[in-house]
Design a protein around this motif. Structure first.
Motif, short mmCIF file in Angstrom:
data_model
loop_
_atom_site.label_atom_id
_atom_site.label_comp_id
_atom_site.label_asym_id
_atom_site.label_seq_id
_atom_site.Cartn_x
_atom_site.Cartn_y
_atom_site.Cartn_z
N MET A 168 -6.06 -0.92 -7.03
CA MET A 168 -4.69 -0.73 -6.24
C MET A 168 -4.09 -1.97 -6.65
N LEU A 207 -8.77 -2.56 -3.69
CA LEU A 207 -8.11 -3.70 -4.07
C LEU A 207 -8.91 -4.75 -4.87
N SER A 242 -9.05 -0.16 6.61
CA SER A 242 -8.95 -1.17 5.76
C SER A 242 -10.11 -1.53 4.92
N VAL A 293 -2.16 -3.78 -0.87
CA VAL A 293 -2.33 -2.86 0.20
C VAL A 293 -1.88 -3.62 1.43
N VAL A 316 -0.65 1.97 -4.55
CA VAL A 316 -0.72 1.00 -3.20
C VAL A 316 -1.64 1.68 -2.18
N GLY A 317 -1.99 0.95 -1.36
CA GLY A 317 -2.73 1.41 0.14
C GLY A 317 -2.29 0.96 1.45
N ALA A 318 -2.57 1.86 2.28
CA ALA A 318 -1.98 1.11 3.56
C ALA A 318 -2.69 1.84 4.77
N LEU A 371 -9.77 0.24 1.49
CA LEU A 371 -8.56 -0.31 0.89
C LEU A 371 -8.69 -1.59 0.33
#
Length: 317
Positions: free
Chosen positions: A150, A145, A138, A153, A104-106, A141
């Motif tokens: 991923m 995605l 972003s 996110v 996952v990403g953030a 990310l």
């Protein structure tokens, strides 16, 4: 030239039977443990020995004892049965969201505010879950995605990406804080005006970063030019090091600033008090429509929604 060894194809039920015969020493007890009658177990054992081409057990007065070939077969049988049990456990864990791999990403704010807490809750019940977290802007990310790299996110939607490709859950906006070292000359002043801050040294993310743009917009809103003395860096670690050694000011997510100020981190920083709140556009929880989430990803997603103050969190109640 030697011939290749014959293929020996024993079924799991056959492996379980010879394992139980070795453990109990009695065909009757072994048959009961595997849920069959003694005549059926006797026929199965004969079939196994016929396939192996050798006797596996000797009938002794004190019970059945494995032969040398029997011991060799048993060693392999135990390994196979352990692997099959492990496979069944792993499949069950995957189905129920307690195992597997997840990436996952953030953006930084939600990463430190509640993604950490959500992952800790998941890991308490699923210590073998393989979870990877990337913290980045972003744009990066969304690129990961969209490429399927991923699972989901926490990011802002950017115009160059087709929002129809994503499942979208609105989450929260971010409040901008101005962080300085605790000994900064303005650290004890309350509140500090933007006029006072305009002439300070700054360290900020690159142009286009939402927190930087929100901070600069705040100066424009009161008729001030943006600060001139700026060091640009996307690195939070470098920002922290720079603040610790200078009287620079850094705009960052309030969640990150509070992490650095409060125990147990208590890194020797302070947040400047400003008259007006500065907020950044909301971020969203995004995943690809074309790629269903795994049970593990769904569990983490539900934890995130529950821990955040998302307006959609009741949908999972």
């Amino acid at each position: 030239m030697s011939l290749p060894p014959a293929r020996l194809m024993l079924k799991p039920a056959q492996l379980r039977l010879i394992q139980q015969i070795a453990e109990t020493g009695q065909l009757q007890l072994a048959a009961e443990r595997v849920g069959m009658t003694q005549p059926a177990a006797s026929r199965m054992l004969a079939e196994i020995e016929n396939q192996v081409g050798a006797q596996l057990f000797l009938r002794q007065p004190k019970g059945m004892e494995p032969t040398e070939i029997g011991r060799a077969v048993l060693r392999r049988a135990r390994v196979i049965l352990r692997e099959m049990f492990s496979m069944a456990s792993e499949v069950q864990a995957l189905r129920e969201g307690f195992g597997g791999a997840l990436r996952v990403g953030a953006v930084t704010g939600p990463a430190v505010s509640y993604l950490v807490s959500a992952i800790r809750e998941i890991k308490q019940g699923a210590p073998d879950a393989d979870i990877t977290v990337d913290v980045m802007p972003s744009r990066e990310l969304l690129l990961h995605l969209a490429a399927g790299e991923m699972d989901f996110v926490l990011a802002r939607i950017l115009p160059e990406f087709d929002s129809q490709d994503f499942n979208i859950l609105p989450m929260r906006d971010e409040k901008v804080a101005f962080l300085v070292r605790s000994s900064h000359p303005l650290g004890r002043a309350a509140p500090v005006t933007l006029t006072e801050l305009a002439g300070q040294e700054w360290i900020m993310q690159q142009r286009g970063a939402p927190i930087r743009e929100a901070a600069l917009a705040a100066f424009a809103d009161v008729g001030l030019s943006e600060p001139k003395n700026i060091v640009n860096s996307p690195s939070l670690l470098l920002t922290i090091a720079y603040l610790a050694q200078s009287d620079a000011v850094a705009p960052m997510s309030e969640e990150v600033a509070e992490l650095l100020i409060r125990p147990p981190v208590g890194a020797g920083f302070a947040m400047l008090q400003v008259p007006h709140e500065i907020r950044v556009s909301p971020y969203y929880l995004l995943d690809l429509k074309r790629r269903p989430l795994s049970p593990l990803a769904l569990r983490l997603r539900e934890k995130l929604v529950a821990l955040s103050k998302s307006p959609v969190r009741d949908a999972f109640g």
